[in-house]
Design a protein around this motif. Structure first.
Motif, PDB file in Angstrom:
ATOM      1  N   GLY A  17     -92.724  45.720  25.214  1.00 29.46           N
ATOM      2  CA  GLY A  17     -93.803  44.754  25.015  1.00 29.46           C
ATOM      3  C   GLY A  17     -93.639  43.974  23.726  1.00 29.46           C
ATOM      4  N   VAL A  18     -93.244  44.664  22.647  1.00 31.38           N
ATOM      5  CA  VAL A  18     -93.033  43.971  21.375  1.00 31.38           C
ATOM      6  C   VAL A  18     -91.883  42.969  21.493  1.00 31.38           C
ATOM      7  N   ALA A  19     -90.799  43.345  22.197  1.00 27.25           N
ATOM      8  CA  ALA A  19     -89.659  42.441  22.372  1.00 27.25           C
ATOM      9  C   ALA A  19     -90.046  41.213  23.199  1.00 27.25           C
ATOM     10  N   LEU A  20     -90.866  41.418  24.229  1.00 17.67           N
ATOM     11  CA  LEU A  20     -91.325  40.266  25.021  1.00 17.67           C
ATOM     12  C   LEU A  20     -92.209  39.346  24.188  1.00 17.67           C
ATOM     13  N   ALA A  21     -93.066  39.942  23.346  1.00 16.43           N
ATOM     14  CA  ALA A  21     -93.907  39.119  22.473  1.00 16.43           C
ATOM     15  C   ALA A  21     -93.052  38.343  21.473  1.00 16.43           C
ATOM     16  N   ASP A  22     -91.997  38.988  20.962  1.00 16.11           N
ATOM     17  CA  ASP A  22     -91.091  38.296  20.051  1.00 16.11           C
ATOM     18  C   ASP A  22     -90.390  37.134  20.748  1.00 16.11           C
ATOM     19  N   ALA A  23     -89.983  37.360  22.003  1.00 14.56           N
ATOM     20  CA  ALA A  23     -89.341  36.282  22.760  1.00 14.56           C
ATOM     21  C   ALA A  23     -90.328  35.137  23.029  1.00 14.56           C
ATOM     22  N   TRP A  24     -91.571  35.496  23.344  1.00 12.18           N
ATOM     23  CA  TRP A  24     -92.579  34.461  23.601  1.00 12.18           C
ATOM     24  C   TRP A  24     -92.832  33.603  22.362  1.00 12.18           C
ATOM     25  N   ALA A  25     -92.734  34.223  21.186  1.00 12.24           N
ATOM     26  CA  ALA A  25     -93.001  33.493  19.944  1.00 12.24           C
ATOM     27  C   ALA A  25     -91.822  32.640  19.501  1.00 12.24           C
ATOM     28  N   HIS A  26     -90.605  32.950  19.900  1.00  8.37           N
ATOM     29  CA  HIS A  26     -89.438  32.247  19.380  1.00  8.37           C
ATOM     30  C   HIS A  26     -88.671  31.444  20.431  1.00  8.37           C
ATOM     31  N   VAL A  27     -89.066  31.512  21.676  1.00 10.09           N
ATOM     32  CA  VAL A  27     -88.317  30.819  22.726  1.00 10.09           C
ATOM     33  C   VAL A  27     -89.227  29.779  23.374  1.00 10.09           C
ATOM     34  N   ASP A  28     -88.679  28.608  23.560  1.00 12.23           N
ATOM     35  CA  ASP A  28     -89.404  27.539  24.230  1.00 12.23           C
ATOM     36  C   ASP A  28     -89.456  27.854  25.726  1.00 12.23           C
ATOM     37  N   VAL A  29     -90.650  27.796  26.291  1.00  9.58           N
ATOM     38  CA  VAL A  29     -90.810  28.135  27.708  1.00  9.58           C
ATOM     39  C   VAL A  29     -90.021  27.164  28.590  1.00  9.58           C
ATOM     40  N   GLN A  30     -89.835  25.939  28.139  1.00  9.76           N
ATOM     41  CA  GLN A  30     -89.110  24.957  28.935  1.00  9.76           C
ATOM     42  C   GLN A  30     -87.618  25.252  28.984  1.00  9.76           C
ATOM     43  N   ASP A  31     -87.116  26.011  27.997  1.00 12.99           N
ATOM     44  CA  ASP A  31     -85.687  26.348  27.969  1.00 12.99           C
ATOM     45  C   ASP A  31     -85.476  27.588  28.837  1.00 12.99           C
ATOM     46  N   ARG A  32     -85.281  27.382  30.138  1.00 14.64           N
ATOM     47  CA  ARG A  32     -85.195  28.483  31.088  1.00 14.64           C
ATOM     48  C   ARG A  32     -84.021  29.425  30.822  1.00 14.64           C
ATOM     49  N   PRO A  33     -82.800  28.935  30.541  1.00 10.74           N
ATOM     50  CA  PRO A  33     -81.707  29.884  30.258  1.00 10.74           C
ATOM     51  C   PRO A  33     -81.981  30.776  29.056  1.00 10.74           C
ATOM     52  N   ALA A  34     -82.488  30.186  27.967  1.00 12.98           N
ATOM     53  CA  ALA A  34     -82.783  30.995  26.791  1.00 12.98           C
ATOM     54  C   ALA A  34     -83.897  31.996  27.083  1.00 12.98           C
ATOM     55  N   LEU A  35     -84.913  31.556  27.842  1.00 11.25           N
ATOM     56  CA  LEU A  35     -86.001  32.460  28.193  1.00 11.25           C
ATOM     57  C   LEU A  35     -85.508  33.616  29.059  1.00 11.25           C
ATOM     58  N   ALA A  36     -84.589  33.336  29.983  1.00 10.17           N
ATOM     59  CA  ALA A  36     -84.040  34.386  30.846  1.00 10.17           C
ATOM     60  C   ALA A  36     -83.252  35.409  30.013  1.00 10.17           C
ATOM     61  N   CYS A  37     -82.467  34.919  29.047  1.00  7.75           N
ATOM     62  CA  CYS A  37     -81.702  35.841  28.182  1.00  7.75           C
ATOM     63  C   CYS A  37     -82.644  36.725  27.365  1.00  7.75           C
ATOM     64  N   ALA A  38     -83.716  36.124  26.850  1.00  6.92           N
ATOM     65  CA  ALA A  38     -84.656  36.890  26.030  1.00  6.92           C
ATOM     66  C   ALA A  38     -85.374  37.946  26.861  1.00  6.92           C
ATOM     67  N   VAL A  39     -85.799  37.562  28.083  1.00  3.76           N
ATOM     68  CA  VAL A  39     -86.481  38.536  28.954  1.00  3.76           C
ATOM     69  C   VAL A  39     -85.526  39.640  29.371  1.00  3.76           C
ATOM     70  N   LEU A  40     -84.273  39.295  29.676  1.00  2.00           N
ATOM     71  CA  LEU A  40     -83.284  40.306  30.057  1.00  2.00           C
ATOM     72  C   LEU A  40     -83.060  41.301  28.918  1.00  2.00           C
ATOM     73  N   GLY A  41     -82.925  40.782  27.700  1.00  6.40           N
ATOM     74  CA  GLY A  41     -82.716  41.671  26.556  1.00  6.40           C
ATOM     75  C   GLY A  41     -83.901  42.587  26.314  1.00  6.40           C
ATOM     76  N   ALA A  42     -85.128  42.038  26.489  1.00  6.19           N
ATOM     77  CA  ALA A  42     -86.315  42.863  26.268  1.00  6.19           C
ATOM     78  C   ALA A  42     -86.427  43.958  27.322  1.00  6.19           C
ATOM     79  N   LEU A  43     -86.204  43.608  28.609  1.00  6.71           N
ATOM     80  CA  LEU A  43     -86.305  44.608  29.678  1.00  6.71           C
ATOM     81  C   LEU A  43     -85.195  45.644  29.599  1.00  6.71           C
ATOM     82  N   ALA A  44     -84.045  45.267  29.050  1.00  3.58           N
ATOM     83  CA  ALA A  44     -82.940  46.228  28.931  1.00  3.58           C
ATOM     84  C   ALA A  44     -83.280  47.393  28.005  1.00  3.58           C
ATOM     85  N   LEU A  45     -84.258  47.197  27.121  1.00  3.49           N
ATOM     86  CA  LEU A  45     -84.654  48.279  26.196  1.00  3.49           C
ATOM     87  C   LEU A  45     -85.238  49.481  26.928  1.00  3.49           C
ATOM     88  N   ALA A  46     -85.637  49.293  28.190  1.00  9.24           N
ATOM     89  CA  ALA A  46     -86.204  50.407  28.948  1.00  9.24           C
ATOM     90  C   ALA A  46     -85.167  51.505  29.224  1.00  9.24           C
TER      91      ALA A  46
END
Length: 370
Positions: A17-46
């Protein structure tokens, strides 16, 4: 007392959850590739505990194309806390530092700007940032290993203390065995010999019967002493076969060999626990011994019955007909019976009767001790 640590799944979910919040704060929602990388990295922590190296590799694109740092640093820390390969950890830290330092896209990189002071400071900061989770993870790993080592040392010291105590106890048992063999057995043997001589030489039937009883009890005592000595001497070596423990089937023989006029009245339930049977036997044995010592000439009645889930054992003797001799006693017999009964959930009561005799009563719950 240290606070209780939350379960690992809860910690992992919170970190995601903290990693997703960090991605939400630093990644532009319109930048889909960057957002996908950030979400993938956050979910990989599981799965960072089971696959730490794979998790770190999946978080590297987050460091490359975004400014989010929670996921890659958490993955690098987990890898460092679970891995001892220093070269691998150094390579992972350096890879993260380089990827975080280089601009994205790489086509925008200007080689002439790499040597500027600003960029050198940024590179130093990135290297320090990458080294921090590695050092912290190694520190946690060293602390965990130290705790395990301390636990092993404590266990070894406790085992050593136990061995020392057993050694001291073995020496005391050996000394006690020598004393029993050299002193007690010798004196009981003399009693048996003197009783045998009295039995043969006396013409009085009562005296001969009393001498025969003394001789028989002395011989039984000698047999028990010899076995106890063998058990004490064998302590600390191979196990010694113990004498079979008495049961209620031995009560009649105990009453007959008590050396006093006694009768047994028993109504017993089926399948009594061995501990209950031993408690009844030892209680009757102690009571008859006390009658023989403290009430010469008295008769005794042993009653054993079962009612409403309670086994009752009563030993009652009449008033003595002769004056009791002063005999040595440790005064712990009734105390030991009470302690044994208490362990089984029962009670022991004793006291004089209205007729001048004495009564001892043992009550044990049968259903609890099956």
């Amino acid at each position: 007392m240290s606070p209780r640590r939350p379960p690992e799944p809860v910690l992992d979910a919170a970190l995601v959850g903290v990693a997703l919040a960090d991605a939400w704060a630093h990644v532009d929602v319109q930048d889909r590739p960057a957002l996908a990388c950030a979400v993938l990295g956050a979910l990989a922590l599981a799965v960072r505990r089971r696959l730490p190296l794979v998790t770190f590799a999946l978080t590297l694109p987050t460091a490359l194309v975004t400014d989010a740092v929670v996921a890659p640093m958490a993955a690098l820390y987990t890898l460092s806390s679970l891995n001892r390969h220093r070269l691998l950890l150094g390579g992972c830290a350096l890879s993260y530092a380089i990827i975080d330092f280089l601009p994205w896209p790489w086509s925008s990189m200007d080689a002439t700007e790499l040597g500027q002071t600003n960029n050198l400071f940024h590179l130093s900061y990135t290297l320090a940032t990458a080294a921090a989770p590695v050092f912290l993870g190694q520190l946690v790993q060293a602390r965990r290993e130290l705790s395990l080592r301390l636990a092993d040392i404590s266990e070894a010291r406790e085992h050593e203390r136990l061995l020392t105590a057993q050694s001291v106890l073995a020496k005391e048992r050996a000394q006690l065995a020598r004393e029993m063999h050299d002193v007690v057995s010798h004196q009981v043997s003399l009693i048996a010999v003197q009783a045998g001589a009295l039995q043969v030489g006396s013409r009085d039937p009562e005296t001969r019967q009393a001498a025969a009883t003394i001789r028989r009890l002395s011989v039984q005592t000698l047999d028990e002493l010899r076995h106890m000595v063998s058990v004490l001497r064998a302590s600390g070596s191979s196990p010694t076969e113990l004498t079979p423990q008495p049961s209620l089937a031995d009560l009649q023989r105990l009453v007959d060999a008590s050396g006093i006029e006694a009768k047994l009245e028993a109504e017993l339930p089926e399948e009594l626990a061995p501990t209950v049977q031993r408690a009844v036997y030892r209680t009757v044995q102690e009571a008859l011994t006390n009658v023989r010592k403290h009430a010469p000439g008295a008769t005794a009645t042993v009653r054993v019955g079962h009612r409403d889930g309670v086994l009752t054992t009563t030993v009652t003797n009449t008033a003595p007909t002769r004056h009791a001799l002063a005999l040595p006693s440790a005064h712990v017999g009734l105390v030991g019976l009470a302690q044994r009964a208490e362990l089984l959930g029962g009670t022991v009561t004793s006291g004089p009767t209205a007729q001048g005799g004495y009564e001892l009563c043992l009550e044990l719950p049968v259903d609890r001790n099956r």
